[in-house]
Write a protein that holds these residues in place. Structure first.
Motif, PDB file in Angstrom:
ATOM      1  N   GLN A 184      68.845  59.430  20.001  1.00  0.00           N
ATOM      2  CA  GLN A 184      70.138  59.242  20.650  1.00  0.00           C
ATOM      3  C   GLN A 184      70.786  60.606  20.844  1.00  0.00           C
ATOM      4  O   GLN A 184      70.399  61.597  20.225  1.00  0.00           O
ATOM      5  CB  GLN A 184      71.032  58.305  19.847  1.00  0.00           C
ATOM      6  CG  GLN A 184      71.525  58.884  18.535  1.00  0.00           C
ATOM      7  CD  GLN A 184      72.327  57.874  17.743  1.00  0.00           C
ATOM      8  OE1 GLN A 184      72.018  56.700  17.734  1.00  0.00           O
ATOM      9  NE2 GLN A 184      73.346  58.335  17.059  1.00  0.00           N
ATOM     10  N   ASN A 232      73.145  63.741  20.711  1.00  0.00           N
ATOM     11  CA  ASN A 232      73.911  64.468  19.704  1.00  0.00           C
ATOM     12  C   ASN A 232      74.869  65.377  20.464  1.00  0.00           C
ATOM     13  O   ASN A 232      74.529  66.488  20.836  1.00  0.00           O
ATOM     14  CB  ASN A 232      72.973  65.286  18.813  1.00  0.00           C
ATOM     15  CG  ASN A 232      73.712  65.996  17.694  1.00  0.00           C
ATOM     16  OD1 ASN A 232      74.894  65.753  17.466  1.00  0.00           O
ATOM     17  ND2 ASN A 232      73.013  66.866  16.998  1.00  0.00           N
ATOM     18  N   GLN A 242      69.260  63.564  18.518  1.00  0.00           N
ATOM     19  CA  GLN A 242      69.162  63.391  17.066  1.00  0.00           C
ATOM     20  C   GLN A 242      68.463  62.072  16.778  1.00  0.00           C
ATOM     21  O   GLN A 242      68.460  61.159  17.616  1.00  0.00           O
ATOM     22  CB  GLN A 242      70.547  63.418  16.413  1.00  0.00           C
ATOM     23  CG  GLN A 242      71.488  62.337  16.905  1.00  0.00           C
ATOM     24  CD  GLN A 242      72.882  62.482  16.326  1.00  0.00           C
ATOM     25  OE1 GLN A 242      73.086  63.244  15.382  1.00  0.00           O
ATOM     26  NE2 GLN A 242      73.835  61.743  16.868  1.00  0.00           N
ATOM     27  N   LEU A 252      70.863  56.854  11.399  1.00  0.00           N
ATOM     28  CA  LEU A 252      71.523  56.649  12.690  1.00  0.00           C
ATOM     29  C   LEU A 252      71.265  55.269  13.278  1.00  0.00           C
ATOM     30  O   LEU A 252      71.592  55.015  14.426  1.00  0.00           O
ATOM     31  CB  LEU A 252      71.080  57.728  13.684  1.00  0.00           C
ATOM     32  CG  LEU A 252      71.393  59.159  13.256  1.00  0.00           C
ATOM     33  CD1 LEU A 252      70.743  60.148  14.204  1.00  0.00           C
ATOM     34  CD2 LEU A 252      72.900  59.377  13.209  1.00  0.00           C
ATOM     35  N   THR A 312      67.304  54.771  15.651  1.00  0.00           N
ATOM     36  CA  THR A 312      66.560  55.973  16.001  1.00  0.00           C
ATOM     37  C   THR A 312      65.557  56.307  14.909  1.00  0.00           C
ATOM     38  O   THR A 312      65.755  55.997  13.739  1.00  0.00           O
ATOM     39  CB  THR A 312      67.498  57.174  16.218  1.00  0.00           C
ATOM     40  OG1 THR A 312      68.106  57.513  14.981  1.00  0.00           O
ATOM     41  CG2 THR A 312      68.566  56.858  17.250  1.00  0.00           C
TER      42      THR A 312
END
Length: 195
Positions: A63, A65, A78, A83, A86
């Motif tokens: 995703q 950052n 990131q 998270l 991810t």
């Protein structure tokens, strides 16, 4: 008086001894049959499992950052269990860019949605693009996606990558990507060792 036999004495095995021999023989034959039928099926199942999950499988789902105004067209990514959806396995992030460690054919996918779009005060420039390539002193382009005045672009493709290749995604400035992980994401999956 008639004779019952030939007159030769025949030695007979006692009943319990003969039964044990027959049952032992049947038991050994059953073990051989089970080994013949079951073991190859197990070997085949293990081989199929190895084909589905080859060692060192490189896969990533990342995703965005992003923490402020953009002065660089490069998007930074990131990933990790903290998270949510991810993850990274086999590949790594190098300063927010995705680096592969294994030669092969990869399925590359990306989607970028622009922040605050659509808005009455925001129009997408005609030349707005998302470019994905291999980072180096000059970026080798793998895909170039025009927004065509839409708010979202997405694509996927198969591409050969070599160990150490680092993937970059560049978004035309001054456009801002959405922070929503459902709208902006990037990933790879190793699919074949290649030639």
């Amino acid at each position: 008086m008639p004779e019952d036999g030939s007159g030769c004495p025949v030695r007979r095995l006692p009943w319990p001894c003969g039964t044990k021999a027959v049952f032992s023989l049947l038991f050994v034959m059953m073990l051989c049959l089970v080994g013949y039928l079951v073991l190859p099926a197990r070997r085949q199942q293990q081989q199929q499992q190895q084909q589905l999950e080859p060692p060192g499988w490189d896969i990533a789902e990342l995703q965005l950052n992003h923490t402020g105004p953009r002065q660089d067209p490069r998007l930074y990514w990131q990933g990790g269990p903290a998270l949510g959806r991810t993850f990274l396995h086999g590949a790594e992030l190098d300063d927010g860019q995705l680096r592969v460690h294994r030669k092969g054919i990869y399925r590359l996918h990306i989607q970028v949605t622009l922040a605050n779009c659509p808005s009455r005060h925001t129009t997408v420039p005609r030349n707005a693009t998302l470019a994905v390539g291999i980072c180096a002193s000059t970026t080798y382009s793998l895909m170039r996606l025009p927004f065509n005045q839409d708010c979202t672009v997405s694509s996927q493709r198969l591409t050969p990558l070599a160990p150490g290749d680092t993937l970059c995604a560049n978004l035309s400035l001054p456009l801002l990507p959405s922070q929503n992980a459902d709208e902006t994401f990037f990933g790879i999956q190793w699919v074949h060792p290649g030639a």
